[in-house]
Motif scaffolding. Structure first.
Motif, PDB file in Angstrom:
ATOM      1  N   LYS A 126      50.525  28.546 -33.963  1.00 47.20           N
ATOM      2  CA  LYS A 126      49.882  28.164 -32.697  1.00 47.20           C
ATOM      3  C   LYS A 126      48.633  28.995 -32.417  1.00 47.20           C
ATOM      4  O   LYS A 126      47.984  28.797 -31.385  1.00 47.20           O
ATOM      5  N   TYR A 178      51.509  36.930 -27.727  1.00 44.47           N
ATOM      6  CA  TYR A 178      52.269  37.041 -26.485  1.00 44.47           C
ATOM      7  C   TYR A 178      52.573  38.508 -26.180  1.00 44.47           C
ATOM      8  O   TYR A 178      52.625  39.345 -27.088  1.00 44.47           O
ATOM      9  N   SER A 187      50.573  35.109 -22.285  1.00 49.11           N
ATOM     10  CA  SER A 187      50.271  34.304 -23.464  1.00 49.11           C
ATOM     11  C   SER A 187      48.763  34.251 -23.666  1.00 49.11           C
ATOM     12  O   SER A 187      48.004  34.274 -22.696  1.00 49.11           O
ATOM     13  N   SER A 233      54.192  39.817 -29.696  1.00 47.53           N
ATOM     14  CA  SER A 233      54.564  38.915 -30.781  1.00 47.53           C
ATOM     15  C   SER A 233      53.416  37.948 -31.034  1.00 47.53           C
ATOM     16  O   SER A 233      52.523  37.796 -30.206  1.00 47.53           O
ATOM     17  N   ARG A 234      53.481  37.300 -32.192  1.00 53.01           N
ATOM     18  CA  ARG A 234      52.384  36.436 -32.613  1.00 53.01           C
ATOM     19  C   ARG A 234      52.957  35.168 -33.223  1.00 53.01           C
ATOM     20  O   ARG A 234      53.972  35.221 -33.931  1.00 53.01           O
ATOM     21  N   ASP A 235      52.331  34.048 -32.927  1.00 50.93           N
ATOM     22  CA  ASP A 235      52.708  32.771 -33.521  1.00 50.93           C
ATOM     23  C   ASP A 235      51.513  32.266 -34.316  1.00 50.93           C
ATOM     24  O   ASP A 235      50.548  31.764 -33.736  1.00 50.93           O
ATOM     25  N   ASN A 236      51.567  32.429 -35.619  1.00 51.24           N
ATOM     26  CA  ASN A 236      50.416  32.051 -36.451  1.00 51.24           C
ATOM     27  C   ASN A 236      50.151  30.555 -36.404  1.00 51.24           C
ATOM     28  O   ASN A 236      48.996  30.123 -36.422  1.00 51.24           O
TER      29      ASN A 236
END
Length: 121
Positions: free
Chosen positions: A75, A79, A21, A70-73
């Motif tokens: 947050k 990852y 992460s 993957s990406r969490d915009n």
């Protein structure tokens, strides 16, 4: 000062899995790319996986089918799910962001401090 905080590295047996992460400490005006590089002892730093905004993802041939980025915009995080790990994956993994900060409004690259991944029986 932008900080990229990596976590999730460690020692794992061949065939095992790890999830890396990377959380970015501040909001960017825009992000062009987020990804992961790695550097094994005695070798140059190499691209592992990257998400290029509005374009898509790219993986090193050696990790295709085993790693997923993957990406969490919401947050501000990226990852790397690593499955079927092999001894050849042993390296320090670095988070990478290319973007335009609110403070400077210039596009620059940013790197994390690195997290060690060791694959060994």
């Amino acid at each position: 000062q932008v900080q990229l905080a990596e976590s999730g590295g460690g020692l794992v047996q061949p065939g095992g899995s790890l999830r890396l992460s990377c959380a970015v400490s501040e909001s960017f005006f825009s992000i062009n790319a987020m990804g992961w590089y790695r550097q094994a002892p005695g070798k140059q730093r190499e691209l592992v996986a990257i998400i290029i905004s509005s374009v898509g993802t790219n993986y090193a041939d050696s990790v295709k089918g085993r790693f997923t980025i993957s990406r969490d915009n919401a947050k501000n995080a990226v990852y790397l799910q690593m499955n079927s790990l092999q001894s050849e994956d042993t390296a320090v993994y670095y988070c990478y962001v290319l973007g335009r900060r609110m403070a400077t409004m210039t596009i620059s690259p940013y790197w994390g401090q690195g997290t060690q991944v060791a694959v060994s029986s």
